[in-house]
Design an enzyme around this catalytic site. Structure first.
Site, mmCIF file in Angstrom:
data_model
loop_
_atom_site.group_PDB
_atom_site.id
_atom_site.type_symbol
_atom_site.label_atom_id
_atom_site.label_comp_id
_atom_site.label_asym_id
_atom_site.label_seq_id
_atom_site.Cartn_x
_atom_site.Cartn_y
_atom_site.Cartn_z
ATOM 1 N N HIS B 52 66.651 93.007 -108.874
ATOM 2 C CA HIS B 52 65.849 92.267 -107.903
ATOM 3 C C HIS B 52 66.478 90.876 -107.736
ATOM 4 O O HIS B 52 67.154 90.376 -108.645
ATOM 5 C CB HIS B 52 64.407 92.123 -108.406
ATOM 6 C CG HIS B 52 63.603 93.381 -108.329
ATOM 7 N ND1 HIS B 52 62.239 93.406 -108.477
ATOM 8 C CD2 HIS B 52 63.980 94.670 -108.103
ATOM 9 C CE1 HIS B 52 61.796 94.651 -108.349
ATOM 10 N NE2 HIS B 52 62.840 95.435 -108.132
ATOM 11 N N GLU B 54 65.253 87.939 -107.924
ATOM 12 C CA GLU B 54 64.866 86.952 -108.949
ATOM 13 C C GLU B 54 65.667 87.134 -110.239
ATOM 14 O O GLU B 54 66.117 86.156 -110.857
ATOM 15 C CB GLU B 54 63.378 87.081 -109.298
ATOM 16 C CG GLU B 54 62.426 86.890 -108.144
ATOM 17 C CD GLU B 54 62.028 88.217 -107.497
ATOM 18 O OE1 GLU B 54 62.924 89.051 -107.223
ATOM 19 O OE2 GLU B 54 60.827 88.413 -107.252
ATOM 20 N N CYS B 82 57.297 90.808 -108.747
ATOM 21 C CA CYS B 82 56.654 91.920 -109.465
ATOM 22 C C CYS B 82 56.472 91.511 -110.935
ATOM 23 O O CYS B 82 56.885 90.428 -111.341
ATOM 24 C CB CYS B 82 57.504 93.187 -109.347
ATOM 25 S SG CYS B 82 59.035 93.112 -110.314
ATOM 26 N N CYS B 85 59.788 90.590 -112.689
ATOM 27 C CA CYS B 85 60.355 89.296 -112.292
ATOM 28 C C CYS B 85 59.455 88.133 -112.708
ATOM 29 O O CYS B 85 59.952 87.085 -113.139
ATOM 30 C CB CYS B 85 60.599 89.290 -110.792
ATOM 31 S SG CYS B 85 61.878 90.475 -110.317
#
Lengths: 157, 157
Positions: B52, B54, B82, B85
């Site tokens: 992801h 992040e 999420c 993260c």
């Protein structure tokens, strides 16, 4: 016997982490009785807050399989995963999680978390806890005890 | 103005993700008004469930600073993080999180989560939501709409 065997390998990785002055947590990723990854926490050596053993295993497993979907994979890890790792395990679609020691402070499977119950990802993850628990916890206690002593200067005595 | 400026750069990254057929989420990591990392979701290209925006920003930020502790850093991300993260953000000690669109399904900051409230890590994270929200959400809707059409074969018409 299978779970005990792979957890033993994960514990070897945790011991290796300790030798590298990392929090001793090890992980093994297995698919169809084939070991894909053996790794351990590398947060300090990589200077990467995300470099927990589980994240490294998931990343490397995806690279090896050339597929981020780790269907039918089992992850063995010596410590109950934190929220970051538990969420990563669910998102990677790992089928089975086997872990050792409980983490009362940060554990997101049973200790502090309701991530599995909240079913955010809609996956069904099989979870087995307590394999190699005693040895995994002992390694962690030893590590933190040594580091506390270092901080207080007792290691110089 | 600062938040708007950096969020604009994060949105550029999200658009780049879309061009690469990734879920369009972008992130920018800033320290002392210096941009450390501009990146975007690379889950498909890297075949890594953890890639992801992040996580990539945190990993690269640690590498650049040679320190996993991202004290005094601000992370700009186009979508509410999420659980994976959000936990990584807390563990990396990022000081400020600014995000765009809310994620009703997986968002761990306000939508589905209580991770900040549970205070597992004991960090105080400043959070600002809704910057660039409309554009961020529109990018995601467009992406999922295109991909739904692909799945149903409508793109062939």
């Amino acid at each position: 016997m299978k779970h005990e065997y792979y957890m033993r390998l994960a514990l070897e990785e945790a011991r290796q982490a300790m030798l590298e002055n990392e929090v001793p947590v090890g992980a093994v990723l297995v698919k169809d009785n084939r070991i894909l990854v053996k790794t351990h926490n590398k947060k300090e050596v990589l200077q990467d807050a995300t470099a927990h053993a589980e994240i490294l295993a998931i990343r490397e497993g995806g690279r090896i399989l050339q597929n981020w979907r780790l269907d039918d994979c089992a992850l063995y890890v010596t410590l109950e995963p934190c929220f970051m790792c538990a969420s990563a395990i669910l998102q990677s679609r790992i089928k089975t999680l086997v872990y050792g020691a409980r983490d009362a402070k940060q554990g997101a499977i049973e200790s502090r978390g309701t991530l599995l119950e909240s079913n955010v990802y809609g996956n069904s993850l099989q979870v087995y806890a307590g394999y190699g628990e005693e040895e995994a916890a002992e390694l962690l206690q030893t590590f933190f005890s040594i580091n506390r002593n270092k901080e207080t200067g007792l290691h110089c005595l």
